[in-house]
Design a protein around this motif. Sequence first.
Motif, PDB file in Angstrom:
ATOM      1  N   GLY A 102      11.737  -6.022  -7.446  1.00  0.00           N
ATOM      2  CA  GLY A 102      11.697  -4.884  -8.364  1.00  0.00           C
ATOM      3  C   GLY A 102      10.388  -4.127  -8.276  1.00  0.00           C
ATOM      4  N   VAL A 103       9.287  -4.842  -8.178  1.00  0.00           N
ATOM      5  CA  VAL A 103       7.974  -4.206  -8.028  1.00  0.00           C
ATOM      6  C   VAL A 103       7.935  -3.407  -6.729  1.00  0.00           C
ATOM      7  CG1 VAL A 103       5.508  -4.653  -7.649  1.00  0.00           C
ATOM      8  CG2 VAL A 103       6.739  -5.874  -9.445  1.00  0.00           C
ATOM      9  N   GLU A 104       8.456  -4.007  -5.662  1.00  0.00           N
ATOM     10  CA  GLU A 104       8.487  -3.312  -4.371  1.00  0.00           C
ATOM     11  C   GLU A 104       9.338  -2.050  -4.443  1.00  0.00           C
ATOM     12  OE1 GLU A 104       9.451  -4.361   0.293  1.00  0.00           O
ATOM     13  OE2 GLU A 104      10.585  -5.391  -1.272  1.00  0.00           O
ATOM     14  N   ALA A 105      10.506  -2.160  -5.061  1.00  0.00           N
ATOM     15  CA  ALA A 105      11.400  -1.003  -5.171  1.00  0.00           C
ATOM     16  C   ALA A 105      10.757   0.114  -5.992  1.00  0.00           C
ATOM     17  CB  ALA A 105      12.729  -1.425  -5.789  1.00  0.00           C
ATOM     18  N   ALA A 106      10.138  -0.249  -7.119  1.00  0.00           N
ATOM     19  CA  ALA A 106       9.491   0.759  -7.957  1.00  0.00           C
ATOM     20  C   ALA A 106       8.353   1.444  -7.214  1.00  0.00           C
ATOM     21  CB  ALA A 106       8.979   0.115  -9.243  1.00  0.00           C
ATOM     22  N   ALA A 107       7.597   0.678  -6.449  1.00  0.00           N
ATOM     23  CA  ALA A 107       6.488   1.267  -5.694  1.00  0.00           C
ATOM     24  C   ALA A 107       6.999   2.216  -4.618  1.00  0.00           C
ATOM     25  CB  ALA A 107       5.640   0.162  -5.067  1.00  0.00           C
ATOM     26  N   MET A 108       8.085   1.835  -3.971  1.00  0.00           N
ATOM     27  CA  MET A 108       8.638   2.699  -2.922  1.00  0.00           C
ATOM     28  C   MET A 108       9.232   3.978  -3.507  1.00  0.00           C
ATOM     29  SD  MET A 108      10.341  -0.114  -0.376  1.00  0.00           S
ATOM     30  CE  MET A 108      10.987   1.100   0.749  1.00  0.00           C
ATOM     31  N   LEU A 109       9.913   3.869  -4.642  1.00  0.00           N
ATOM     32  CA  LEU A 109      10.542   5.039  -5.248  1.00  0.00           C
ATOM     33  C   LEU A 109       9.530   6.015  -5.826  1.00  0.00           C
ATOM     34  CD1 LEU A 109      13.571   3.365  -7.046  1.00  0.00           C
ATOM     35  CD2 LEU A 109      13.655   4.910  -5.091  1.00  0.00           C
ATOM     36  N   THR A 110       8.467   5.499  -6.418  1.00  0.00           N
ATOM     37  CA  THR A 110       7.488   6.369  -7.070  1.00  0.00           C
ATOM     38  C   THR A 110       6.324   6.743  -6.173  1.00  0.00           C
ATOM     39  OG1 THR A 110       6.227   4.500  -7.945  1.00  0.00           O
ATOM     40  CG2 THR A 110       8.027   5.350  -9.318  1.00  0.00           C
ATOM     41  N   GLY A 111       6.095   5.956  -5.120  1.00  0.00           N
ATOM     42  CA  GLY A 111       4.958   6.218  -4.248  1.00  0.00           C
ATOM     43  C   GLY A 111       3.639   5.747  -4.847  1.00  0.00           C
ATOM     44  N   CYS A 112       3.719   5.001  -5.944  1.00  0.00           N
ATOM     45  CA  CYS A 112       2.512   4.501  -6.617  1.00  0.00           C
ATOM     46  C   CYS A 112       2.206   3.077  -6.177  1.00  0.00           C
ATOM     47  CB  CYS A 112       2.698   4.521  -8.129  1.00  0.00           C
ATOM     48  SG  CYS A 112       2.902   6.167  -8.803  1.00  0.00           S
ATOM     49  N   GLU A 113       0.968   2.689  -6.358  1.00  0.00           N
ATOM     50  CA  GLU A 113       0.514   1.331  -6.055  1.00  0.00           C
ATOM     51  C   GLU A 113       0.720   0.462  -7.297  1.00  0.00           C
ATOM     52  OE1 GLU A 113      -1.286  -1.372  -3.316  1.00  0.00           O
ATOM     53  OE2 GLU A 113      -0.587   0.681  -3.043  1.00  0.00           O
ATOM     54  N   PRO A 114       1.265  -0.738  -7.147  1.00  0.00           N
ATOM     55  CA  PRO A 114       1.427  -1.623  -8.313  1.00  0.00           C
ATOM     56  C   PRO A 114       0.078  -2.052  -8.887  1.00  0.00           C
ATOM     57  CG  PRO A 114       2.729  -2.409  -6.447  1.00  0.00           C
ATOM     58  CD  PRO A 114       1.835  -1.323  -5.929  1.00  0.00           C
ATOM     59  N   ASP A 115       0.087  -2.437 -10.141  1.00  0.00           N
ATOM     60  CA  ASP A 115      -1.093  -3.015 -10.785  1.00  0.00           C
ATOM     61  C   ASP A 115      -1.130  -4.483 -10.366  1.00  0.00           C
ATOM     62  OD1 ASP A 115      -3.030  -4.085 -12.404  1.00  0.00           O
ATOM     63  OD2 ASP A 115      -2.220  -3.284 -14.269  1.00  0.00           O
ATOM     64  N   TRP A 116      -1.941  -4.784  -9.357  1.00  0.00           N
ATOM     65  CA  TRP A 116      -1.929  -6.117  -8.760  1.00  0.00           C
ATOM     66  C   TRP A 116      -2.396  -7.209  -9.714  1.00  0.00           C
ATOM     67  CZ3 TRP A 116       1.281  -6.454  -5.110  1.00  0.00           C
ATOM     68  CH2 TRP A 116       1.465  -5.401  -4.217  1.00  0.00           C
ATOM     69  N   ASP A 117      -3.251  -6.871 -10.672  1.00  0.00           N
ATOM     70  CA  ASP A 117      -3.667  -7.868 -11.668  1.00  0.00           C
ATOM     71  C   ASP A 117      -2.468  -8.290 -12.518  1.00  0.00           C
ATOM     72  OD1 ASP A 117      -6.304  -7.888 -10.846  1.00  0.00           O
ATOM     73  OD2 ASP A 117      -6.884  -6.295 -12.243  1.00  0.00           O
ATOM     74  N   ARG A 118      -1.689  -7.311 -12.931  1.00  0.00           N
ATOM     75  CA  ARG A 118      -0.506  -7.612 -13.742  1.00  0.00           C
ATOM     76  C   ARG A 118       0.537  -8.380 -12.938  1.00  0.00           C
ATOM     77  NH1 ARG A 118       2.049  -4.125 -18.307  1.00  0.00           N
ATOM     78  NH2 ARG A 118       4.113  -5.046 -18.416  1.00  0.00           N
ATOM     79  N   VAL A 119       0.767  -7.968 -11.702  1.00  0.00           N
ATOM     80  CA  VAL A 119       1.712  -8.682 -10.835  1.00  0.00           C
ATOM     81  C   VAL A 119       1.252 -10.128 -10.656  1.00  0.00           C
ATOM     82  CG1 VAL A 119       2.665  -8.811  -8.496  1.00  0.00           C
ATOM     83  CG2 VAL A 119       2.483  -6.599  -9.631  1.00  0.00           C
ATOM     84  N   GLY A 120      -0.033 -10.324 -10.429  1.00  0.00           N
ATOM     85  CA  GLY A 120      -0.575 -11.668 -10.246  1.00  0.00           C
ATOM     86  C   GLY A 120      -0.392 -12.546 -11.474  1.00  0.00           C
ATOM     87  N   ARG A 121      -0.577 -11.958 -12.661  1.00  0.00           N
ATOM     88  CA  ARG A 121      -0.368 -12.733 -13.894  1.00  0.00           C
ATOM     89  C   ARG A 121       1.082 -13.181 -14.017  1.00  0.00           C
ATOM     90  NH1 ARG A 121      -3.714  -8.809 -16.333  1.00  0.00           N
ATOM     91  NH2 ARG A 121      -1.887  -7.800 -17.212  1.00  0.00           N
ATOM     92  N   TRP A 122       2.028 -12.279 -13.742  1.00  0.00           N
ATOM     93  CA  TRP A 122       3.444 -12.643 -13.859  1.00  0.00           C
ATOM     94  C   TRP A 122       3.845 -13.683 -12.828  1.00  0.00           C
ATOM     95  CZ3 TRP A 122       6.619 -12.280 -17.685  1.00  0.00           C
ATOM     96  CH2 TRP A 122       6.398 -11.329 -18.665  1.00  0.00           C
ATOM     97  N   VAL A 123       3.388 -13.509 -11.608  1.00  0.00           N
ATOM     98  CA  VAL A 123       3.717 -14.486 -10.568  1.00  0.00           C
ATOM     99  C   VAL A 123       3.073 -15.827 -10.902  1.00  0.00           C
ATOM    100  CG1 VAL A 123       3.435 -15.069  -8.132  1.00  0.00           C
ATOM    101  CG2 VAL A 123       4.117 -12.761  -8.779  1.00  0.00           C
ATOM    102  N   GLY A 124       1.878 -15.808 -11.440  1.00  0.00           N
ATOM    103  CA  GLY A 124       1.213 -17.039 -11.851  1.00  0.00           C
ATOM    104  C   GLY A 124       1.985 -17.808 -12.914  1.00  0.00           C
TER     105      GLY A 124
END
Length: 59
Positions: free
Chosen positions: A22-44
């Motif tokens: 989902g993060v990958e899809a949102a980044a591709m559709l919007t052209g924006c960079e994900p908030d990697w700190d937030r992604v890291g917290r969720w994956v953690g």
Amino acid sequence: MKTISVIVTVRVAWWVRWYLRGVEAAAMLTGCEPDWDRVGRWVGRGVTASVKPLPGEGG
């Protein structure tokens, strides 16, 4: 030098792969960079690891 053998178990929650897609899809559709700190917290939260000595080994 003493050698200790261990078993490392890594568990990934069922939703982590879907979340990353989902993060990958949102980044591709919007052209924006994900908030990697937030992604890291969720994956953690979804990835756990445990370390145990091998049976019969000292410890």
